[in-house]
Design a protein around this motif. Sequence first.
Motif, mmCIF file in Angstrom:
data_model
loop_
_atom_site.group_PDB
_atom_site.id
_atom_site.type_symbol
_atom_site.label_atom_id
_atom_site.label_comp_id
_atom_site.label_asym_id
_atom_site.label_seq_id
_atom_site.Cartn_x
_atom_site.Cartn_y
_atom_site.Cartn_z
ATOM 1 N N ILE A 255 0.886 -1.171 0.000
ATOM 2 C CA ILE A 255 0.000 0.000 0.000
ATOM 3 C C ILE A 255 0.917 1.212 0.000
ATOM 4 O O ILE A 255 1.749 1.370 0.896
ATOM 5 N N ALA A 256 0.792 2.048 -0.980
ATOM 6 C CA ALA A 256 1.725 3.169 -1.127
ATOM 7 C C ALA A 256 1.754 4.035 0.121
ATOM 8 O O ALA A 256 0.713 4.423 0.640
ATOM 9 N N ARG A 257 2.962 4.260 0.648
ATOM 10 C CA ARG A 257 3.258 5.167 1.759
ATOM 11 C C ARG A 257 2.681 4.712 3.096
ATOM 12 O O ARG A 257 2.668 5.475 4.072
ATOM 13 N N ILE A 258 2.243 3.475 3.187
ATOM 14 C CA ILE A 258 1.617 3.059 4.443
ATOM 15 C C ILE A 258 2.600 3.085 5.610
ATOM 16 O O ILE A 258 2.217 3.295 6.757
ATOM 17 N N HIS A 259 3.872 2.880 5.327
ATOM 18 C CA HIS A 259 4.855 2.864 6.409
ATOM 19 C C HIS A 259 5.806 4.063 6.361
ATOM 20 O O HIS A 259 6.877 4.011 6.970
ATOM 21 N N ARG A 260 5.388 5.106 5.661
ATOM 22 C CA ARG A 260 6.162 6.326 5.701
ATOM 23 C C ARG A 260 5.889 7.067 7.015
ATOM 24 O O ARG A 260 4.762 7.040 7.525
ATOM 25 N N GLY A 264 -0.673 9.530 6.802
ATOM 26 C CA GLY A 264 -2.057 9.323 7.173
ATOM 27 C C GLY A 264 -2.653 8.095 6.513
ATOM 28 O O GLY A 264 -3.849 7.822 6.660
ATOM 29 N N VAL A 265 -1.833 7.331 5.799
ATOM 30 C CA VAL A 265 -2.325 6.146 5.093
ATOM 31 C C VAL A 265 -2.598 5.035 6.104
ATOM 32 O O VAL A 265 -1.794 4.768 7.000
ATOM 33 N N SER A 266 -3.737 4.368 5.957
ATOM 34 C CA SER A 266 -4.144 3.316 6.888
ATOM 35 C C SER A 266 -4.261 1.978 6.161
ATOM 36 O O SER A 266 -4.247 1.930 4.927
ATOM 37 N N PRO A 267 -4.403 0.878 6.911
ATOM 38 C CA PRO A 267 -4.557 -0.434 6.263
ATOM 39 C C PRO A 267 -5.774 -0.541 5.355
ATOM 40 O O PRO A 267 -5.831 -1.432 4.511
ATOM 41 N N SER A 268 -6.722 0.362 5.508
ATOM 42 C CA SER A 268 -7.911 0.304 4.649
ATOM 43 C C SER A 268 -7.726 1.072 3.345
ATOM 44 O O SER A 268 -8.621 1.088 2.497
ATOM 45 N N ALA A 269 -6.561 1.692 3.155
ATOM 46 C CA ALA A 269 -6.309 2.441 1.927
ATOM 47 C C ALA A 269 -6.226 1.496 0.727
ATOM 48 O O ALA A 269 -5.985 0.289 0.868
ATOM 49 N N THR A 270 -6.385 2.049 -0.460
ATOM 50 C CA THR A 270 -6.354 1.234 -1.682
ATOM 51 C C THR A 270 -4.960 0.650 -1.882
ATOM 52 O O THR A 270 -3.972 1.392 -1.897
ATOM 53 N N PRO A 271 -4.865 -0.649 -2.048
ATOM 54 C CA PRO A 271 -3.552 -1.265 -2.253
ATOM 55 C C PRO A 271 -3.067 -1.051 -3.676
ATOM 56 O O PRO A 271 -3.826 -0.644 -4.563
ATOM 57 N N ASP A 272 -1.782 -1.348 -3.888
ATOM 58 C CA ASP A 272 -1.233 -1.232 -5.238
ATOM 59 C C ASP A 272 -1.712 -2.372 -6.131
ATOM 60 O O ASP A 272 -1.902 -2.178 -7.339
ATOM 61 N N PHE A 273 -1.893 -3.560 -5.539
ATOM 62 C CA PHE A 273 -2.279 -4.757 -6.312
ATOM 63 C C PHE A 273 -3.414 -5.488 -5.616
ATOM 64 O O PHE A 273 -3.557 -5.427 -4.391
ATOM 65 N N GLU A 274 -4.192 -6.206 -6.417
ATOM 66 C CA GLU A 274 -5.236 -7.075 -5.894
ATOM 67 C C GLU A 274 -5.319 -8.307 -6.787
ATOM 68 O O GLU A 274 -4.923 -8.275 -7.958
ATOM 69 N N PHE A 275 -5.761 -9.422 -6.211
ATOM 70 C CA PHE A 275 -5.997 -10.636 -6.985
ATOM 71 C C PHE A 275 -7.465 -10.697 -7.408
ATOM 72 O O PHE A 275 -8.328 -10.036 -6.806
ATOM 73 N N ILE A 276 -7.713 -11.526 -8.413
ATOM 74 C CA ILE A 276 -9.081 -11.688 -8.896
ATOM 75 C C ILE A 276 -9.998 -12.190 -7.791
ATOM 76 O O ILE A 276 -11.168 -11.810 -7.714
#
Length: 892
Positions: A255-260, A264-276
């Motif tokens: 998830i972009a910048r989640i650990h910067r 303010g990015v949280s675990p519920s933010a849009t991830p970079d990748f997802e599976f079908i």
Amino acid sequence: MKTIEDRGFGGVELQCMFTLDPKQYGWGSEIETERLEQAVATGRRLGLRVDLTVGPAWPLVAPGLTPDSKQAAQELAYGRKQITGGDTYSGAVPAAADPHAGVTAQTLVALQAFRVQGDPQAKPTVLDQDSFVELTAKVSDGRISWTAPDGGQWLLIAHWQRGTGQAAVTGQHVAVEPAYVVDHFSAAGAGAAISYTEQNVLTPRLRRLLKSNGGNLFEDSLELDSNLHWTWDLPARFEKLRGYTLRERLPLVYIARIHRQYTGVSPSATPDFEFIDHSGARVREDYFQTLTDLYIEGHVEPLKDWAHSLGLKLRAQPYGTTVDTPSVAAALDINETESLGVSFDYTDDPSHWISSGAVHLAGQKVFSMEGCATLNQAYAQTWAQFLGHVKANFAHGVNQVIYHGFSTAQGLGVKDWPGFSPFTFGQAGNGFSESWGPRQPTWGDTDKITGWTTRMQWALRQGSPQVDLVVYRHSYGNDVRTPTGAAGFTYDFAGPEQLCGTRVRGRRLAPDGPAYRALILDRQPTLPVATARLLLSHARSGLPVVIVGDMPGRVPGAYRTDQQDAELARVLATLVEQSSVRRISGQDGLPGALSDLGVRPAADLTQVPGLLALHRSLDRGSLYYLHNPTAKTVSADVTLDGTGVPHEHDAWTGKTTVLGRYTTAGGRTVVPLRLAPGGSTVITLDGGKAAHAVNATGGEVVATADGTLRLRATQAGSYTVTLDNGATRQGTVPAVPAAQQLEDWTLHVDDWHRGTDGQRAVTTRQLQVNGLKAWSDIPELQDVSGVGTYTTTVRFACLDGAYLDLGQVTDTFEVTVNGKVLPPPDQISRRLDLDGCLKEGTNTITIRVATTLRNRLRVTEGYSAQSAMPRQQCGLIGPVLITPYREVAIRG
């Protein structure tokens, strides 16, 4: 340290924060170690507990590490290359974005290929998990040649491990050698920091001193900065802990910048990748849980063992990144939260006390708070504002306050008054946190504040906690859903780890404390099967459970999900059939559901919405802490669980008063309560009996030290008092002098400012004030800070006492009547009972007020950031009202 001890503090926390000459004065230098020895020795001599931080500045760093060291903090980053199906890519393995400066080594963890479903540039980019191709073994000399299968678009994704290159927040100004943040998810990282301190800081003398001092080893919040948290053996540990391999699912954790840092990015933010199959959220939950497990095992436990070997306890702030904060809190000796703000006013943010349930269920006696850092309010934060933070946190279980930021007369080249403050240095005289210390005019009154704090902390550690509700919460972010529909109930948060092993007796969860009366499951999306079974067992044992909205639809994590989800659904279906369970559509149904289940709050605050309460069970009776965070005065009767004689405890003076009027019925006691905005009180019920009034048609029933009841009134008249034995008595109050507003004062001002020698100078000023107003509204005082002494006289005929209401005062104050300094007054309610202080005829009243420094620093050289701030209203602003009263005996 003597100055600190003189003002009533019980300890200090030493922090090697930064220096302009780290080789001579930094962490690991002879001078720094000598000063630590001197400080701990001085603490022992003065009776001050001395706490040390786990290392210099924060986050935890180890001098001697490089950004490429194996013990340094690690991150995972990826590079990607899009390929059309059927095409061949020959070239360098896709590179990730450039690492932090100083990082030179990178390790390829995996090179993988996936077919893309839909737009390759979409976020998230959807990958077909069944198309997975492992290419790592085909990499040669950093290059890959690969032909994508026919059809669609493909992504080559290269996962790179490398050091984060993060230094302490103050940069390379902390230690004799360059220092970098350690790996917080492996024992090697903690070991590097421990080893350095053992070899370079802890002399035999310092060890002996620490053991005799019995303080804490402290670690600040997890202000880590990385692309994505990682450690060397994370894939292997993940598989062992979670039961499946992460390798072919690696894209899902980004998830972009989640650990910067400070993101303010949280675990519920849009991830970079997802599976079908939309399994990404489940995999990320397992990733975050693995980080939690590794952090506890590889960081908390080694630091705690080390602290114990030194005769210390580990105190830490277990939040700031994607871990299960309450689970980490339970692993500590002392959990610490903090009160942070970007304005004067305190926002009661529940994310600051999500660990309250962990503290209570783990049986931890101390719940600490770092208070109260506020942005851009150095030299301007008032004690009333500070106490607003503290009082709200006390209502949520906090019972230890660490005052944040002590300034000194000089440091780092700063020699001119008001001296050196680490949190304003280099920030033009303003910054993050107040600058406590004798440079402040209010410092002479600080013992009033610490006296109140000491008594409150002692009271809030007595007995065992009693909390009305426990709200189930399982999250790796700081998101919180509070039971707003259950206004007036106290509540904790707890997740699966905290509830594990709990039991129910007499319809109470954890009956020996915190003795929850009901559990709330509010739209929690996930629930482990083991926790669901535990809740079912508890419900069958009589624990009231209220399910709000949709029930959990799945288990957390991605292990054997079909089987576990089905079992969860079966258990929950059985749970809702239990007689002690209610299911409601929204929180507006909570009051009805709890009432239907026979659940009521220990302190019924229905008549006083907005009031905060805390309840503790004592060996004999109960203790209640009540706080009014609203802007209006509260005057109402409140109903408390328990019986016995109610005592009200004034933590400002240490005085205990028996209440003269109250009623008892059905195991509950109704007591009168009056709290000014920001006011608080402690009431105990002792389980005993005493004669008392149950009603009065006017006035106030007060009990004297010998148990005699008296009727006090500010208006003459005849009043009827009903006693607990049913008898009624008439009380005739004679004429009462009229209330007076005091407007004419002589004001003597000690004006604090910088003298020609750079040190503090004091200029005296004398004014006649006709009508009180803020110093900023008085031309001679608009840029003045210091101490003002207001004096006036007032004449009375016959009276027994009077109430003195000061109105608005900024900042601290002390009252003298007829030459007698009164006990420390409540600095928040600013209402004093002048019982025994007044006489017939002329009375002299003196009010000494100490201000903040802002108005003076606005016009002081070197404080341009202060000059940009508006003038502060300081002084005795009023209105000041004195209201006489008379008393008559109530004959039993």
